[in-house]
Design a protein around this motif. Structure first.
Motif, short mmCIF file in Angstrom:
data_model
loop_
_atom_site.label_atom_id
_atom_site.label_comp_id
_atom_site.label_asym_id
_atom_site.label_seq_id
_atom_site.Cartn_x
_atom_site.Cartn_y
_atom_site.Cartn_z
N GLU A 161 8.68 -10.36 2.75
CA GLU A 161 9.19 -9.31 3.38
C GLU A 161 8.77 -9.08 4.75
N LEU A 162 7.44 -9.62 5.18
CA LEU A 162 7.07 -9.84 6.57
C LEU A 162 7.91 -10.80 7.19
N HIS A 163 7.93 -12.01 6.61
CA HIS A 163 8.90 -12.99 7.38
C HIS A 163 10.26 -12.54 7.68
N ARG A 164 10.99 -11.54 6.86
CA ARG A 164 12.10 -11.02 7.17
C ARG A 164 12.13 -9.87 8.29
N ARG A 165 10.92 -9.30 8.40
CA ARG A 165 10.92 -8.20 9.41
C ARG A 165 10.63 -8.65 10.85
N LEU A 166 9.61 -9.94 10.78
CA LEU A 166 9.54 -10.41 12.18
C LEU A 166 10.65 -11.45 12.55
N ALA A 167 11.57 -11.27 13.36
CA ALA A 167 12.62 -12.17 13.68
C ALA A 167 12.01 -13.34 14.33
#
Length: 540
Positions: A457-463
């Motif tokens: 989820e963090l990987h998805r949120r931090l472009a």
């Protein structure tokens, strides 16, 4: 909880050396944004007066310490300021190769990283410490940094305590009363300032620390809860990020901070508890606790029942046993010592278990500070259910499939149901393409404390971020640990800004390019060699 990969190694070294908003202007109230800017400019002008560390830090002369003063309330930057203790080991390489300061937050909430400069003496950190000053600090509320207190240390339980996986109604009422008392104690002992101990202020503190260190942009390593602080900082101050490593990420989804994340954590611990029991069963010839994971669970239940009837050493009951075994869920380096202690106890020798599990007979003056900060931050950060019926419903259902950690986790967080201080609205951690320099995310696939879904989820949120996964492993915090592959990616990023090459993600209809890489798991512990080593190295 602090990153075991780094924390465990540094403990041994110490012993040997005696929440969708899209722009910064919308993410923070204007008064607090202005207050942060003012505080940062002031810190840059003041700098840090480095000197020998106080004896309380238990650090060698090679490490220097100082103080950075930050506003208690960023909406009132001219008001009360509180001190943050900072520690530093200068880069060991040539001045021309120095890349600035690497600031570390180990998580918790409630943990200090003043020990971090000691990583300079570890082989895994040699190249990084040659290029970076290694900087640790005690976040607000922790240690000597305007400490939060919720109870008198003399009144803390020294054992033994129960740990029922199916608590009775009587026991639930007892724990409700204890949670109410604890929440009241936090408000009474810490005072009106209690409301200002929260994650947004922790992220603002990072900005002030950056300025005080004289760094135009921040290079940061955050582990566990430290990844949430990093995510908040990246959302609030993306232009101030140089490089950022987020190790063992928590899920920053606003609706999961923090009640939902704790439920997910309890469920994940059941899987990691199974991993531990499976390993013990594999080495039944060494421990004699059973040749299957189920048999090992039976042995554990026998020990729980025996300790409930007669605590070991008068201080180790089922609660202390659970606490000791919980450590095995965080880091597999605990597996041999915990299995050996359980085995010895069931064979009639309680001493190893007492040594590993008993609480201190004489609590230190700062005993309970870590839990107090943890409680203050988590309760202040977000709304929590205020009716015990909700907690009871959710945890009773979860405990049917994940009994190991569910209720213990619920009791730890229950004071948040009775919290009186105003609560924050979780920030939506998120950056758009090109806003933030590439961030490196590290995660173990079977991490229980911060389940792997949070890393995705963090990987998805931090472009533009990159994700490196240690497959099939579950140690909580993998930077600088025993996996050379993981450490290679860490070094390449911190020393040269290199990231895994982008590839197409076939899980999305548009085949989005992503940066991901995998590492094979580090080897499982060897009970024979580690048991031999335990004779020379004190158990942690």
């Amino acid at each position: 909880m602090p990153s075991p990969a780094l924390y465990g190694a540094l403990t041994a070294l110490l012993f040997a050396s005696s929440l969708p908003l899209t722009s910064p202007a919308r993410d923070a109230p204007p008064s607090e944004a202005r207050g942060t800017g003012l505080a940062a400019r002031r810190a840059a002008a003041e700098g840090i007066a480095w000197a020998a560390c106080p004896a309380a830090e238990q650090l060698p002369p090679s490490v220097l310490c100082g103080t950075v003063r930050v506003p208690l309330d960023y909406a009132d930057p001219e008001g009360r300021r509180i001190p943050l203790t900072v520690s530093r080991a200068p880069a060991s390489g040539p001045a021309a190769e120095r890349q600035g300061a690497l600031l570390f937050n180990p998580g918790g909430p409630g943990a200090s990283s003043t020990y971090f400069p000691l990583a300079a003496g570890l082989p895994e950190w040699k190249r990084i410490s040659a290029s970076y000053d290694l900087v640790g600090y005690a976040p607000r509320g922790v240690g000597r940094s305007a400490p939060v207190s919720c109870e008198d240390p003399a009144g803390r339980a020294t054992g033994p305590t129960p740990a029922p996986t199916s608590p009775s109604e009587t026991y639930k009422k007892e724990r409700i009363a204890r949670a109410q008392t604890y929440a009241e104690g936090c408000a009474r002992r810490t005072g009106a300032g209690l409301r200002h101990y929260h994650s947004l202020n922790n992220a603002r503190d990072l900005e002030v620390l950056r300025a005080a260190l004289g760094e135009p942009r921040l290079t940061y390593l955050g582990a566990s809860y430290g990844t949430y602080i990093g995510g908040l900082y990246a959302t609030l101050f993306p232009h101030r990020v140089r490089r950022m490593v987020l190790d063992a990420p928590v899920d920053p989804t606003p609706s999961k901070v923090w009640y939902g994340n704790n439920l997910a954590q309890s469920e994940a611990f059941e899987g990691r508890w199974l991993d531990f029991r499976t390993w013990v069963a594999k080495h039944d010839a060494v421990y004699g606790l059973g040749a299957t994971a189920r048999a090992v669970a039976t042995s554990y239940d026998r020990a729980r029942a025996a300790l409930a009837a007669r605590p070991a050493g008068g201080r180790v009951g089922p609660g202390q046993l659970h606490g000791a075994m919980l450590a095995a869920g965080y880091d597999d380096r605990f597996w041999p010592s915990r299995a050996a202690a359980l085995s010895a106890y069931l064979k009639g020798d309680p001493e190893p278990l007492v040594a590993q599990a008993a609480p201190p007979a004489d609590p230190a003056p700062d005993a309970g500070n870590g839990r107090a900060v943890y409680t203050a931050v988590e309760c202040n950060d977000a709304p929590w259910p205020e009716e015990f019926a909700v907690w009871d419903r959710d945890n009773t259902a979860l405990a049917r499939r994940a009994p190991f950690e569910t209720w213990d986790n619920a009791w730890m967080n229950l004071p948040c149901a009775y919290w009186k201080a105003p609560r924050q609205r979780p920030l939506d951690v998120r950056t758009g393409p090109g806003v933030l320099p590439p961030v490196l995310i590290l995660a173990a696939e079977r991490d229980a404390a911060t389940p792997y879904a949070g890393a995705l989820e963090l990987h998805r949120r931090l472009a533009g971020s990159a994700l490196v996964t240690e497959r099939g492993a579950g140690t909580h915090g993998i930077a600088g640990g025993p996996n050379a592959c993981v450490n290679g990616y860490l070094e390449d990023y911190l020393l040269g800004g290199a990231l895994p090459r982008p590839s197409l993600d076939d899980s999305t209809p548009e085949m989005t390019p992503v940066r991901r890489a995998s590492c094979a798991p580090h080897p499982e512990p060897d009970p024979v060699s580690l048991e031999r080593g335990a004779a020379k190295t004190p158990a942690v």
